[in-house]
Design an enzyme around this catalytic site. Structure first.
Site, mmCIF file in Angstrom:
data_model
loop_
_atom_site.group_PDB
_atom_site.id
_atom_site.type_symbol
_atom_site.label_atom_id
_atom_site.label_comp_id
_atom_site.label_asym_id
_atom_site.label_seq_id
_atom_site.Cartn_x
_atom_site.Cartn_y
_atom_site.Cartn_z
ATOM 1 N N LYS A 54 0.849 -1.205 0.000
ATOM 2 C CA LYS A 54 0.000 0.000 0.000
ATOM 3 C C LYS A 54 0.881 1.250 0.000
ATOM 4 O O LYS A 54 0.638 2.194 -0.761
ATOM 5 C CB LYS A 54 -0.939 -0.002 1.221
ATOM 6 N N GLN A 98 -4.571 -1.346 9.371
ATOM 7 C CA GLN A 98 -4.397 -2.698 8.822
ATOM 8 C C GLN A 98 -5.018 -3.732 9.762
ATOM 9 O O GLN A 98 -4.727 -3.747 10.958
ATOM 10 C CB GLN A 98 -2.890 -2.973 8.621
ATOM 11 N N ASP A 121 -11.326 2.854 3.303
ATOM 12 C CA ASP A 121 -11.626 1.426 3.156
ATOM 13 C C ASP A 121 -13.135 1.204 2.971
ATOM 14 O O ASP A 121 -13.561 0.137 2.543
ATOM 15 C CB ASP A 121 -11.188 0.665 4.424
#
Ligand code: NAP
Length: 302
Positions: A54, A98, A121
């Site tokens: 990422k 995460q 997200d």
């Protein structure tokens, strides 16, 4: 008949190039670039490799990127404090925590603490609600479903009026992609059926699908005889079915397989995604797209 391959690796490159061009244009006109913070708690090798990818992608597309690597014993309170700090930070447009988090931390509490306007997200209940309402309400579609829809559209597959069958009803794939495909919107307008472990005749449902989206996590679940000739098959499953030695690095790597019997299915389907190299590369790509979108919302240019 041999299906046309829908390659996530190729579509990723197209989208990342589009993002790079947009970031440059915004930088020139507005003097800012998107800011993304990645928060990693602990040292799980899988999480480290996801976060590294990422970060690498964020750098590639010209974002400002902040890494928060925190120890495994970070308290829940301290993590909530970090989120609060970045919620208030004007230079940050996207906050990524995460998952999974260590057991002593309440994952739901942490995800719900992220400002919905920085929830790139798309997991915050506010964004899930916005997705359900559809249209202008949608801010950040969750990344894997958004990647799936993008692949279908870019492959030129007609979605309007299509029978879409989704195998799986998870919060991160099945439910959101089903919801996205029946919306009154471009790249959607489909008639959607969702099937799961309690479905009586899985094969009969799958066989009806013009677009079959499989996210079950069961290798080889979908048999070739369940596929309608010419259908578009999107295989979301990523299953480790063994190990091999990489020719490139000489190291042990996982052998991956999808939820569809690929070799047989590609002789029947019209379009199919491979595993690996299909849906997988799209998730991080859509995370970048959402982060750029977040800045564009803030600047009032969308
Ligand atoms: P999940 O939370 O385990 O959900 C799996 C779903 O599939 C459940 O709804 C389950 O039904 C259904 N299912 C399982 N076995 C089935 C069967 N035999 N027949 C019918 N339905 C069945 O999984 P997930 O998080 O959605 O992930 C699914 C797969 O996609 C995994 O392989 C995962 O690694 C992969 N994935 C890939 C990406 C990516 O490429 N970027 C992202 C996310 C996930 P019930 O609800 O009835 O239990």
């Amino acid at each position: 008949m041999s299906a046309k391959l829908i390659k996530g690796t190729e579509i990723r490159e197209q989208i990342l190039e589009e993002i790079i061009a947009e970031v440059a244009e915004i930088k020139e006109k507005h003097g800012v670039v998107p800011g993304l913070v990645t928060i990693l708690v602990g040292e799980s090798p899988a999480s480290i490799s996801y976060v590294t990818l990422k970060i690498k992608t964020a750098h590639r597309v010209g974002f400002n990127e902040i890494q928060e690597s925190q120890p495994d014993d970070l308290s829940e309170e301290a993590l909530l404090g970090l989120i609060d700090k970045y919620n208030k930070d004007d230079a940050i447009n996207g906050i990524l925590v995460q998952l999974p988090l260590p057991k002593h931390i309440d994952e739901k509490k942490v995800l719900n603490a992220i400002d919905p306007d920085k929830d790139v997200d798309g997991f915050h209940p506010v964004n899930v609600g916005r997705l359900m309402i559809g249209g202008d309400e949608v801010k950040f579609p969750p990344c894997t479903p958004a990647g799936i829809q993008e692949m279908i559209v870019r492959a030129g597959v007609e979605t309007s009026g299509a029978e879409v069958v989704v195998v799986g009803r998870s919060n991160i794939v099945g439910k959101p992609i089903a919801n996205m495909m029946f919306q009154k919107a471009a790249g959607a307008n489909s008639t959607v059926t969702v099937v799961h472990t309690r479905t009586k005749d899985l094969a009969a449902h799958c066989l009806r699908a013009d677009i079959l989206i499989v996210a079950a996590g069961v290798p080889g679940l979908v048999k070739p005889e369940w596929i309608k000739p010419g259908a578009c098959v999107i295989d979301v499953g990523v299953n480790r079915i063994g190990e091999k030695i990489s020719e490139k690095t000489g190291k042990k790597i996982a052998i991956l397989s999808g939820d569809v019997d690929f070799d047989a299915a590609k002789e029947i389907a019209g379009y199919i995604t491979p595993v690996p190299g299909g849906v997988g590369p799209m998730t991080i790509t859509m995370l970048m797209k959402n982060t750029l979108k977040s800045l564009k919302f803030k600047l009032g240019i969308i």
